[in-house]
Design a protein around this motif. Structure first.
Motif, PDB file in Angstrom:
ATOM      1  N   ILE A   1       1.911 -16.579   9.883  1.00 52.97           N
ATOM      2  CA  ILE A   1       0.171 -15.886   9.823  1.00 52.97           C
ATOM      3  C   ILE A   1       0.162 -15.569   8.421  1.00 52.97           C
ATOM      4  O   ILE A   1      -0.713 -15.277   7.818  1.00 52.97           O
ATOM      5  CB  ILE A   1       0.355 -15.111  11.229  1.00 52.97           C
ATOM      6  CG1 ILE A   1       0.013 -15.590  12.449  1.00 52.97           C
ATOM      7  CG2 ILE A   1      -0.650 -14.435  11.130  1.00 52.97           C
ATOM      8  CD1 ILE A   1       0.486 -14.850  13.973  1.00 52.97           C
ATOM      9  N   LEU A   2       1.660 -14.955   8.311  1.00 51.96           N
ATOM     10  CA  LEU A   2       1.248 -14.122   6.790  1.00 51.96           C
ATOM     11  C   LEU A   2       0.941 -15.017   5.801  1.00 51.96           C
ATOM     12  O   LEU A   2       0.383 -14.810   4.482  1.00 51.96           O
ATOM     13  CB  LEU A   2       2.813 -13.499   6.513  1.00 51.96           C
ATOM     14  CG  LEU A   2       2.793 -12.012   7.015  1.00 51.96           C
ATOM     15  CD1 LEU A   2       4.430 -11.378   7.040  1.00 51.96           C
ATOM     16  CD2 LEU A   2       1.584 -10.710   6.701  1.00 51.96           C
ATOM     17  N   GLU A   3       1.528 -16.903   5.505  1.00 54.11           N
ATOM     18  CA  GLU A   3       2.243 -17.402   5.022  1.00 54.11           C
ATOM     19  C   GLU A   3       0.618 -17.699   4.252  1.00 54.11           C
ATOM     20  O   GLU A   3       0.303 -18.863   3.670  1.00 54.11           O
ATOM     21  CB  GLU A   3       3.226 -17.734   4.418  1.00 54.11           C
ATOM     22  CG  GLU A   3       4.588 -16.892   4.359  1.00 54.11           C
ATOM     23  CD  GLU A   3       6.186 -17.587   4.027  1.00 54.11           C
ATOM     24  OE1 GLU A   3       5.917 -19.061   4.785  1.00 54.11           O
ATOM     25  OE2 GLU A   3       6.636 -16.963   3.522  1.00 54.11           O
ATOM     26  N   GLN A   4       0.036 -18.548   5.709  1.00 55.02           N
ATOM     27  CA  GLN A   4      -0.648 -19.670   5.844  1.00 55.02           C
ATOM     28  C   GLN A   4      -2.365 -19.269   6.138  1.00 55.02           C
ATOM     29  O   GLN A   4      -2.826 -20.382   6.182  1.00 55.02           O
ATOM     30  CB  GLN A   4      -0.222 -20.716   6.650  1.00 55.02           C
ATOM     31  CG  GLN A   4       1.033 -21.628   5.794  1.00 55.02           C
ATOM     32  CD  GLN A   4       1.054 -22.543   6.791  1.00 55.02           C
ATOM     33  OE1 GLN A   4       0.550 -23.841   7.578  1.00 55.02           O
ATOM     34  NE2 GLN A   4       2.437 -22.921   7.306  1.00 55.02           N
ATOM     35  N   PHE A   5      -2.146 -17.979   6.740  1.00 55.63           N
ATOM     36  CA  PHE A   5      -3.656 -17.578   6.952  1.00 55.63           C
ATOM     37  C   PHE A   5      -4.001 -16.276   6.528  1.00 55.63           C
ATOM     38  O   PHE A   5      -4.929 -15.532   6.776  1.00 55.63           O
ATOM     39  CB  PHE A   5      -3.556 -17.299   9.331  1.00 55.63           C
ATOM     40  CG  PHE A   5      -3.690 -18.674   9.675  1.00 55.63           C
ATOM     41  CD1 PHE A   5      -4.209 -19.748   9.819  1.00 55.63           C
ATOM     42  CD2 PHE A   5      -1.948 -19.344   9.808  1.00 55.63           C
ATOM     43  CE1 PHE A   5      -4.262 -20.048  10.821  1.00 55.63           C
ATOM     44  CE2 PHE A   5      -1.665 -20.121  10.274  1.00 55.63           C
ATOM     45  CZ  PHE A   5      -3.389 -21.110  11.205  1.00 55.63           C
ATOM     46  N   GLY A   6      -3.527 -16.189   5.209  1.00 62.58           N
ATOM     47  CA  GLY A   6      -4.022 -15.285   4.384  1.00 62.58           C
ATOM     48  C   GLY A   6      -3.423 -13.569   4.993  1.00 62.58           C
ATOM     49  O   GLY A   6      -4.279 -12.875   4.889  1.00 62.58           O
TER      50      GLY A   6
ATOM     51  N   LEU B   1      13.116 -11.915  10.336  1.00 62.97           N
ATOM     52  CA  LEU B   1      12.264 -11.606   8.551  1.00 62.97           C
ATOM     53  C   LEU B   1      12.611 -11.151   7.178  1.00 62.97           C
ATOM     54  O   LEU B   1      13.628 -10.616   7.858  1.00 62.97           O
ATOM     55  CB  LEU B   1      11.267 -10.544   9.296  1.00 62.97           C
ATOM     56  CG  LEU B   1      10.100 -11.000   8.588  1.00 62.97           C
ATOM     57  CD1 LEU B   1       9.175 -12.031   8.697  1.00 62.97           C
ATOM     58  CD2 LEU B   1       9.371  -9.549   8.685  1.00 62.97           C
ATOM     59  N   SER B   2      12.641 -12.337   6.709  1.00 61.37           N
ATOM     60  CA  SER B   2      13.066 -11.762   5.302  1.00 61.37           C
ATOM     61  C   SER B   2      12.439  -9.962   4.887  1.00 61.37           C
ATOM     62  O   SER B   2      11.657 -10.150   5.384  1.00 61.37           O
ATOM     63  CB  SER B   2      12.168 -12.642   3.832  1.00 61.37           C
ATOM     64  OG  SER B   2      10.978 -12.664   3.742  1.00 61.37           O
ATOM     65  N   ALA B   3      13.499  -9.841   4.063  1.00 57.76           N
ATOM     66  CA  ALA B   3      12.917  -8.421   3.379  1.00 57.76           C
ATOM     67  C   ALA B   3      11.903  -8.307   2.800  1.00 57.76           C
ATOM     68  O   ALA B   3      11.150  -7.367   3.429  1.00 57.76           O
ATOM     69  CB  ALA B   3      13.589  -7.710   2.880  1.00 57.76           C
ATOM     70  N   ALA B   4      11.513  -9.408   2.073  1.00 61.96           N
ATOM     71  CA  ALA B   4       9.918  -9.421   1.622  1.00 61.96           C
ATOM     72  C   ALA B   4       9.122  -9.510   2.103  1.00 61.96           C
ATOM     73  O   ALA B   4       7.455  -9.230   1.881  1.00 61.96           O
ATOM     74  CB  ALA B   4       9.919 -11.116   0.724  1.00 61.96           C
ATOM     75  N   LEU B   5       8.736  -9.610   3.600  1.00 64.61           N
ATOM     76  CA  LEU B   5       7.259  -9.425   4.347  1.00 64.61           C
ATOM     77  C   LEU B   5       7.844  -8.644   5.630  1.00 64.61           C
ATOM     78  O   LEU B   5       6.840  -8.913   6.906  1.00 64.61           O
ATOM     79  CB  LEU B   5       7.685 -10.653   5.524  1.00 64.61           C
ATOM     80  CG  LEU B   5       7.354 -12.468   4.679  1.00 64.61           C
ATOM     81  CD1 LEU B   5       7.424 -13.626   5.038  1.00 64.61           C
ATOM     82  CD2 LEU B   5       6.216 -12.151   3.479  1.00 64.61           C
ATOM     83  N   LYS B   6       8.727  -7.480   5.195  1.00 57.52           N
ATOM     84  CA  LYS B   6       9.232  -7.040   6.097  1.00 57.52           C
ATOM     85  C   LYS B   6       7.918  -5.608   6.792  1.00 57.52           C
ATOM     86  O   LYS B   6       7.311  -5.297   7.804  1.00 57.52           O
ATOM     87  CB  LYS B   6      10.069  -6.319   6.091  1.00 57.52           C
ATOM     88  CG  LYS B   6      11.948  -7.048   6.615  1.00 57.52           C
ATOM     89  CD  LYS B   6      12.456  -5.946   7.391  1.00 57.52           C
ATOM     90  CE  LYS B   6      13.770  -6.926   8.379  1.00 57.52           C
ATOM     91  NZ  LYS B   6      14.953  -7.654   8.127  1.00 57.52           N
ATOM     92  N   ASP B   7       7.759  -4.906   5.700  1.00 60.25           N
ATOM     93  CA  ASP B   7       6.377  -4.657   4.836  1.00 60.25           C
ATOM     94  C   ASP B   7       4.965  -4.989   5.759  1.00 60.25           C
ATOM     95  O   ASP B   7       4.682  -4.171   6.446  1.00 60.25           O
ATOM     96  CB  ASP B   7       6.532  -3.579   3.722  1.00 60.25           C
ATOM     97  CG  ASP B   7       7.279  -3.047   3.411  1.00 60.25           C
ATOM     98  OD1 ASP B   7       8.642  -3.082   3.701  1.00 60.25           O
ATOM     99  OD2 ASP B   7       7.327  -2.659   2.022  1.00 60.25           O
ATOM    100  N   ARG B   8       4.891  -6.172   5.752  1.00 56.44           N
ATOM    101  CA  ARG B   8       3.722  -6.777   6.476  1.00 56.44           C
ATOM    102  C   ARG B   8       3.629  -7.060   7.931  1.00 56.44           C
ATOM    103  O   ARG B   8       2.423  -7.129   8.297  1.00 56.44           O
ATOM    104  CB  ARG B   8       3.163  -7.739   5.571  1.00 56.44           C
ATOM    105  CG  ARG B   8       3.179  -7.003   4.401  1.00 56.44           C
ATOM    106  CD  ARG B   8       3.344  -8.572   2.789  1.00 56.44           C
ATOM    107  NE  ARG B   8       2.196  -8.972   3.262  1.00 56.44           N
ATOM    108  CZ  ARG B   8       2.208 -10.217   2.931  1.00 56.44           C
ATOM    109  NH1 ARG B   8       3.009 -10.821   2.601  1.00 56.44           N
ATOM    110  NH2 ARG B   8       1.042 -10.941   3.364  1.00 56.44           N
TER     111      ARG B   8
END
Ligand SMILES: C[S@@+](CC[C@H](N)C(=O)[O-])C[C@H]1O[C@@H](n2cnc3c(N)ncnc32)[C@H](O)[C@@H]1O
Length: 199
Positions: free
Chosen positions: A54-59, A80-87
């Protein structure tokens, strides 16, 4: 409802992840009316592959990823990778009674979840409630040829409650003001689609 050990094993397998990433996500992406869905809800997030899609493909800028099973939420958080954790906000929650205000989300995702809930019509009603006007639901669901198959029910210990055919599912969406905008299905076996809430 919690998954049986065999369904849990399949859900958390890499085959399931591959299907979600390489088959389901691209098909659903093609059905999407918009490029970006800033705030998304995922019901029954399982091990968390959906939240990444959802984050990577659905903006999405932010995803609330929910599941009734605390173990699945822990697994999803770990994966979940650290880079995406805040989102991503992970939360243990029942899809049939979401702790969310009406009209909050741009999109709601159900990767194989509505047919797992004890009352699938109630889940659709709840999804429709939390969607914004013109918000979209994206779904992949197993249909009654699978969920009512006595052999599969036995080996999966599926307790029932979410059995529906394609027509029943479409009618239930329509009854909640959700109009199908994209659909791919194999007989009454599996359906992938998108539906938009009325303005
Ligand atoms: C077949 S798994 C799918 C998991 C993940 N979405 C995927 O595609 O791999 C169904 C998920 O729905 C969750 N679930 C079942 N009933 C639920 C309910 N009433 N509310 C929220 N989640 C539920 C289960 O714990 C499980 O993680």
């Amino acid at each position: 409802m919690k998954l049986s050990p065999i369904v849990r094993f399949m859900t958390n397998s890499c085959l399931r992840a591959l299907s979600q990433i390489y088959i389901e996500a691209p098909l659903l992406r093609k059905m999407a009316a918009k490029k970006e869905y800033p705030l998304c809800l995922e019901i029954g997030c399982g091990r968390g592959i959906g939240a990444r899609i959802i984050l990577e493909q659905f903006g999405a800028r932010k995803v609330i990823a929910t599941d009734i099973d605390p173990e699945q939420i822990e697994r999803a958080e770990r994966g979940l990778s650290a880079a995406l954790k805040d989102r991503v906000e992970f939360r243990v929650e029942n899809a049939m009674s979401l702790d969310e205000p009406d009209g909050r989300f741009d999109a709601v995702f159900s990767f194989g979840v509505i047919h797992h809930t004890e009352n699938w019509r109630k889940t659709i009603k709840e999804v429709a409630r939390v969607l914004k006007p013109e918000g979209e639901i994206f779904f992949m669901e197993l249909l009654k040829s699978v969920t009512r198959n006595s052999f599969l029910v036995k080996i999966s210990q599926y307790p029932g409650g979410g059995e529906f055919g394609l027509k029943e599912f479409e009618n239930a969406l329509a009854a909640e003001g959700l109009k199908i905008t994209g659909l791919k299905h194999i007989a009454d076996i599996v359906a992938l689609g998108a539906a938009r809430k009325k303005r």
